[in-house]
Design an enzyme around this catalytic site. Structure first.
Site: not given
Lengths: 323, 317
Positions: B238-239, B214-216, B186
């Site tokens: 780690k989201g 998936r949303i982080g 990211t």
């Protein structure tokens, strides 16, 4: 202190001219949901199961803006979102853009329990629901005649204003300055988000929130309800569910901030709720409900009315709409 | 006082013996992005403009997991997300589920400035991009050969990788197509301008082999991204851990409610997060910079008006 406690909401920002029979209907539904939660707590269900159970009931009833009875997008469809958080371990699950899952809150729970992720949206969320055999219905199931009428009024009311924070002085009824929330006259905005916060007799807190979002929202709009820390939050100290102008709640990280001021400033639950309503909402209108691990309940709002009900193990019970 | 800027290209288990051919392009990318930000701030750009410019630069660099070079979902597609926040107004914008928008961060800024909402996702966000006329390309533009390989390895390993872990490989194999340590992550940037305005921006392709939809933490205000009048924060790692820790907001909350300094607030948040999950970059209104992480390393860079500059990957001695 100690003992279980439960608080439930059906949205903040109520039309002061809401007909008496609608008010009565709302109170009956809130009472029914409280009783459902109370009997679950008496049977020693954990807080996380109780918030899910209560929110499912609110979703299934078309009165409020979640599940059946959800507000409509600009295209006349329903896109629902929900989140749930277990203060015990701070586990959480969230969904957005749900169009055919009967109970979005249970899908959020499934994301928490059965996926490696915390948040699934749109077609991916739907596919996940199908894979786990959740109860699915046509999008039409969620759409009520009342809300079709509201969408028409919303479009006529010049759609969503660009910046709803600027124009009107609300909280003060009056025919000359109609109350506006989320850029719409309060009479159109009527259907509202639901939520529940619970602490069980073992002191575990949980919170859940579910919504259809804003009437006449853009396709794909995500509000505060599914966002952990904004619309929903729970930790070992408290459980919180918010409702109102989503964008103000997001900017204020409202739900997390109730816990943060308890944790970092040592405030009590009601003090914490009052603090965030006063200090964290900029010009936005919202309300929130909360429970603490010691069995207290609290709520606060800075707009006209919030549908809410609360009960504690020592026999206290209250259902109300206005201040 | 004065301006300050910090940026990251992901935190994670970056092996100390990362080969030069893997390390160099990323260090170069960080340096180039830093230059873009520094020269913007020197020419009086606002913090908000500076962070958007820097993140665009990192999105366009295929060595990082954002824009071109984004990692792939379980079905081999790209779903990008991004978030931007202006600390002085607390205005913010976020997007998720993008598959054709060249610069997700600029679409997040448009959501902030041109809609009554904060956050748009998936088809609705794509439709908004078209309506605004932002640059879009075929989804294949974002997919790199390395990321196809990385997805295959993740599927073989039958697990979801976190966004910064090295591609899974069988123990002791040194000659897989994508060697260990091919780190990507990211991206994010925080800045304070000479007027003391703070801003933050974060952008990502998410996790290798993530579920579709998936949303982080990246697009969630208060989790991956947050700015107010005290500080600006962009987190990576780690989201799911960052969401539950409301990491970015907590740095600000500790300053606001406990009167901690930026350094103490950021260190406490990272220290309290589960080990191996969290890194962040942050600046304060007073121009302090901090870049803590509890992972093996974090691709990062920073500069301040008084002449300090740093580009680093592993803990400084």
């Amino acid at each position: 202190m100690g003992g279980w406690a439960i608080v439930v909401h059906g949205g903040a920002g109520v039309d002061p001219n809401l007909p008496a029979e609608r008010q009565e209907e709302a109170k009956q539904l809130l009472t029914h949901c409280l009783n459902l939660g109370i009997s679950a707590l008496r049977s020693s269900l954990p807080a996380i199961d109780v918030v899910e159970l209560v929110v499912r009931e609110l979703e299934t009833n078309p009165f409020f803006n979640s599940g059946r009875g959800s507000a409509l997008t600009e295209k006349g469809t329903v896109e629902m979102e929900a989140s749930i958080m277990d203060g015990n371990g701070r586990r959480c699950g969230a969904v957005s853009g749900v169009t055919s899952v009967k109970n979005p809150i249970s899908l959020a729970r499934l994301v928490m329990d059965k996926s490696p992720h915390s948040y699934l949206a749109f077609s991916g969320a739907e596919a996940f629901a199908k894979k786990h055999d959740m109860e699915m219905v046509d999008n039409e199931y969620f759409i009520t005649e009342d809300n079709k009428g509201m969408l028409k009024q919303a479009k006529e009311a010049n759609t969503i204003l660009f910046d709803y924070r600027v124009p009107l002085d609300s909280c003060g009824a009056g025919v000359e300055s109609p109350i506006v929330m989320n850029g719409l006259p309060i009479s159109v905005y009527a259907p509202e988000t639901v939520g529940c916060a619970v602490v069980d007799s073992q002191g575990r807190c949980a919170a859940a929130t579910s919504t259809g979002g804003l009437m006449n929202k853009m396709m794909g709009r995500i509000g505060d309800s599914p966002l952990i820390g904004a619309g929903t939050y729970a930790c070992d100290l408290c459980g919180v569910s918010c409702t109102g102008e989503g964008e103000a709640i997001i900017r204020g990280t409202l739900a997390r901030d109730v816990a943060a001021v308890m944790e970092y400033k040592g405030l009590g639950l009601q003090e914490a709720v009052d603090f965030v309503v006063k200090e964290r909402l900029d010009e936005g209108k919202a309300g929130l409900i909360a429970v603490s691990k010691t069995g207290e309940v609290a709520y606060g709002f800075n707009c006209v009315g919030m549908f809410r009900g609360c009960a504690t193990e020592d026999g206290f019970m209250e259902v109300g709409i206005w201040e | 006082m004065g301006w300050a800027i910090a940026l990251h290209g992901g935190a994670g288990d970056i092996p100390m013996d990362l080969p030069a051919e893997r390390r160099q392009p990323r260090e170069d990318g960080l340096r180039r992005a830093l230059e873009v930000g520094v020269s913007a701030l020197k020419s009086q750009a606002s913090a908000l403009d500076a962070v958007e410019l820097v993140v665009r630069e990192l999105e366009n660099n295929p060595n990082f997991n954002a824009g071109k070079g984004s990692v792939l979902t379980s079905s081999g597609s790209v779903e990008m997300e991004a978030c931007i926040m202006d600390g002085s107004t607390k205005n913010c914008g976020a997007v998720s589920g993008l598959s054709t928008v060249v610069n997700a961060i600029s679409l997040a800024r448009l959501v902030m400035e041109k809609t009554p909402h904060i956050y748009l996702g998936f088809d609705g966000a794509e439709a908004f991009a078209r309506e605004q006329g932002v640059e879009t390309v075929d989804p294949s533009h974002f997919i790199t050969v390395e990321n196809i390989e990385r997805l295959n390895q993740a599927k073989d390993a039958n697990r979801v990788q976190i966004d910064y872990t090295p591609p899974f490989q069988a123990a002791n194999t040194k000659d897989t197509a994508v060697p260990e340590g091919d780190q990507i992550g990211t991206v994010g940037c925080v800045a304070v301008d000479i007027h003391g305005n703070l801003a933050t921006a974060t952008s990502t392709g998410g996790l290798v082999n993530k579920m579709v939809g998936r949303i982080g933490d990246t697009p969630i205000i208060g989790a991956g991204t947050y700015a107010n009048s005290f500080c600006a924060v962009s987190a990576t790692g780690k989201g799911e851990a960052i969401i539950r820790g409301t990491v970015a907001r907590d740095v600000a909350a500790l300053m606001e409610y406990k009167s901690l300094s930026l350094k103490d607030a950021a260190s406490q948040v990272v220290k309290c997060a589960p080990k191996g999950t969290t890194g962040l970059v942050a600046v304060s209104a007073a121009g302090e910079v901090i870049m803590p992480f509890n992972t093996t390393g974090m691709f990062r860079a920073c500069a301040t008006e008084d002449g300090n500059t740093e580009v680093a990957i592993w803990p400084s001695l």
